[in-house]
Design a protein around this motif. Structure first.
Motif, PDB file in Angstrom:
ATOM      1  N   GLU A 268       0.953  -1.135   0.117  1.00  0.00           N
ATOM      2  CA  GLU A 268      -0.061   0.098   0.179  1.00  0.00           C
ATOM      3  C   GLU A 268       0.841   1.250  -0.019  1.00  0.00           C
ATOM      4  O   GLU A 268       1.622   1.239   0.685  1.00  0.00           O
ATOM      5  CB  GLU A 268      -0.937   0.152   1.319  1.00  0.00           C
ATOM      6  CG  GLU A 268      -1.873  -1.059   1.377  1.00  0.00           C
ATOM      7  CD  GLU A 268      -2.824  -1.016   2.494  1.00  0.00           C
ATOM      8  OE1 GLU A 268      -2.670   0.071   3.319  1.00  0.00           O
ATOM      9  OE2 GLU A 268      -3.741  -1.557   2.658  1.00  0.00           O
TER      10      GLU A 268
ATOM     11  N   TRP B  15       6.134   3.058   0.563  1.00  0.00           N
ATOM     12  CA  TRP B  15       5.486   1.984   0.360  1.00  0.00           C
ATOM     13  C   TRP B  15       5.239   1.280   1.725  1.00  0.00           C
ATOM     14  O   TRP B  15       6.476   1.133   2.513  1.00  0.00           O
ATOM     15  CB  TRP B  15       5.829   0.940  -0.734  1.00  0.00           C
ATOM     16  CG  TRP B  15       5.536   1.545  -1.912  1.00  0.00           C
ATOM     17  CD1 TRP B  15       6.443   2.233  -3.061  1.00  0.00           C
ATOM     18  CD2 TRP B  15       4.281   1.288  -2.692  1.00  0.00           C
ATOM     19  NE1 TRP B  15       5.846   2.474  -3.976  1.00  0.00           N
ATOM     20  CE2 TRP B  15       4.325   1.936  -3.880  1.00  0.00           C
ATOM     21  CE3 TRP B  15       3.252   0.717  -2.429  1.00  0.00           C
ATOM     22  CZ2 TRP B  15       3.558   1.955  -5.059  1.00  0.00           C
ATOM     23  CZ3 TRP B  15       2.046   0.701  -3.368  1.00  0.00           C
ATOM     24  CH2 TRP B  15       2.298   1.394  -4.687  1.00  0.00           C
TER      25      TRP B  15
ATOM     26  N   LEU C 235      -1.605  -3.819  -9.111  1.00  0.00           N
ATOM     27  CA  LEU C 235      -1.065  -2.371  -8.967  1.00  0.00           C
ATOM     28  C   LEU C 235      -0.711  -1.597 -10.388  1.00  0.00           C
ATOM     29  O   LEU C 235      -0.067  -0.508 -10.535  1.00  0.00           O
ATOM     30  CB  LEU C 235       0.368  -2.594  -8.379  1.00  0.00           C
ATOM     31  CG  LEU C 235       0.482  -2.767  -7.086  1.00  0.00           C
ATOM     32  CD1 LEU C 235       1.929  -3.299  -6.555  1.00  0.00           C
ATOM     33  CD2 LEU C 235       0.260  -1.629  -6.153  1.00  0.00           C
TER      34      LEU C 235
ATOM     35  N   GLY D 164       5.303   2.577 -11.387  1.00  0.00           N
ATOM     36  CA  GLY D 164       4.587   3.273 -10.533  1.00  0.00           C
ATOM     37  C   GLY D 164       5.256   4.417  -9.719  1.00  0.00           C
ATOM     38  O   GLY D 164       6.505   4.150  -9.689  1.00  0.00           O
TER      39      GLY D 164
ATOM     40  N   LEU E 116       8.028   2.368  -7.593  1.00  0.00           N
ATOM     41  CA  LEU E 116       7.852   1.060  -7.821  1.00  0.00           C
ATOM     42  C   LEU E 116       8.162   0.696  -9.337  1.00  0.00           C
ATOM     43  O   LEU E 116       7.713   1.316 -10.432  1.00  0.00           O
ATOM     44  CB  LEU E 116       6.258   0.971  -7.777  1.00  0.00           C
ATOM     45  CG  LEU E 116       5.832  -0.603  -7.713  1.00  0.00           C
ATOM     46  CD1 LEU E 116       6.155  -1.545  -6.479  1.00  0.00           C
ATOM     47  CD2 LEU E 116       4.271  -0.596  -7.831  1.00  0.00           C
TER      48      LEU E 116
END
Length: 385
Positions: A128, A134, A167, A267, A270
């Motif tokens: 999350e 994260w 994701l 992301g 990420l």
């Protein structure tokens, strides 16, 4: 007692396979605090043919040869075990055979030598976004559940990844090739020759790679979703030609997560790499080179992002499209035609005098599928009509 309590690494790498270990090594070498979370424990086995172009050496400052079992000098192609083509590989494009248990352990040890930390038996059950990066929900050995905070994450949890798609990384519905891997222990007929047969497996092919003390055998079906057709019957034909009983070997059924279009691989804080990113070659089933490539590229991008470059992670998706995805788009088109017309493909493609050299150049990265695709597809379609 938790082994991760109070741990706040700068980067978490999920998975210690080829992609994860490569990313961990380069990030740690660049001075980042890196924690690798691995579901399994070492030593471990992993079903994989183990074919790897020697050209991957250029991405690492240490010698990879201690992890290499065999150097392939020639390739033997057949159609249903007949009509053979024997090709000597060009000296400038050698091919290595590795055992994944040995390669993965070697790479992760190199990462640990430059400061990365490895934690085994860890199951990442969720990620999350948090105020600083994260938050990972991790189940430790014994069932202890902990929360782990980090700035950046590299997802490298393999073909079975359940984390990437939710994701928004890679394809929403990955496409898989059905596979069977067989490990054989015993004498090897020609230790320097790899074998490929294109007539035994429907919509695919089988391969036999020599290694120290035996063979790594693989069967793969690459078109459609029906899976392998009677793989026991295929192996009953193939194994005796290698000097083994039809029922020999330790067999593992699995799936290869094939490249299936251009998708975001990044992301906020990420990145996804390796099989989890659906990078496996949809024509020749090559997975190790893109895994290592993406791990190295992910480390470089995350290093720039951590240093303050806001565009670095998006540049990773762009870079992987340029150096891998654009070629795989053509590879997928070739596969769709070739594996639906395999006998024609063998006669007009594999048996052409230039084919072995072209295959070696593609596997080494000297050439992409785009360099040959239009001619190959046109030749196959004209024969079909």
């Amino acid at each position: 007692m938790s082994t991760l309590a109070g741990c706040r690494p700068e980067v978490v790498v999920i998975g210690s396979g080829a992609a994860g270990a490569a990313a961990a090594y380069h990030l740690a070498r660049l001075g980042h605090e890196v924690l690798v979370l691995e579901r399994a424990t070492f030593p471990r086995t992993k079903p994989c043919g183990g074919g790897m172009a020697a050209s991957v050496q250029r991405w690492f400052p240490f010698d990879l040869r201690p992890a290499v079992d065999t150097v392939i000098e020639r390739v033997r192609f057949t159609w249903a075990l007949e009509d053979p083509v024997l090709a000597e590989l060009p000296g400038e494009a050698p091919f290595w055979i590795v055992r994944r248990s040995r390669l993965d352990a070697f790479l992760i040890e190199q990462a640990r030598c430059v400061g990365a930390r490895l934690a085994c038996g860890m199951v990442v059950e969720g990620l999350e976004p948090s105020a600083t990066g994260w938050l990972l929900a991790v189940r430790e050995p014994g069932g202890v559940e902990v929360s782990l905070e980090t700035r950046g994450v590299v997802l490298a949890d393999g073909s079975g990844s359940s984390l990437a798609a939710p994701l928004g990384l890679g394809p929403r519905q990955p496409r898989f090739a059905a596979t069977v891997s067989v490990e054989l222990e015993g004498p090897v007929q020609d230790p320097a020759a790899a074998r490929f047969d294109f007539g035994l497996v429907r919509h695919g092919f089988c391969w036999a790679f020599p290694r120290k003390g035996g063979y790594s055998i693989g069967l793969g079906s690459f078109v459609g979703r029906e899976g392998l057709v009677d793989d026991d019957a295929v192996l009953a034909q193939l194994l005796p030609t290698l000097g083994f009983a039809p029922e020999a070997g330790v067999r593992t059924r699995g799936r290869l997560r094939l490249w299936d279009g251009h998708h975001p691989l990044h992301g906020p804080g990420l990145l996804v790499a390796g099989d989890a990113a659906s990078l496996c070659d949809p024509f020749l089933a090559e997975g190790l080179r893109p895994a290592l490539l993406s791990g190295c590229e992910a480390a470089a991008a995350l290093d720039r992002w951590l240093a303050g470059d806001p565009e670095a992670l998006a540049a990773y998706s762009t870079r992987m499209r340029q150096v891998w995805g654009d070629s795989m788009a053509w590879g997928r088109r070739i596969a769709q035609v070739f594996y639906r017309l395999p006998r024609v493909g063998y006669q007009l493609g594999i048996k052409r005098p230039t084919a072995p050299r072209r295959i070696a150049q593609i596997l080494s990265g000297e050439m992409g599928y785009g360099d040959i695709a239009q001619r190959v597809i046109k030749r196959l379609l004209l024969q079909r009509s």
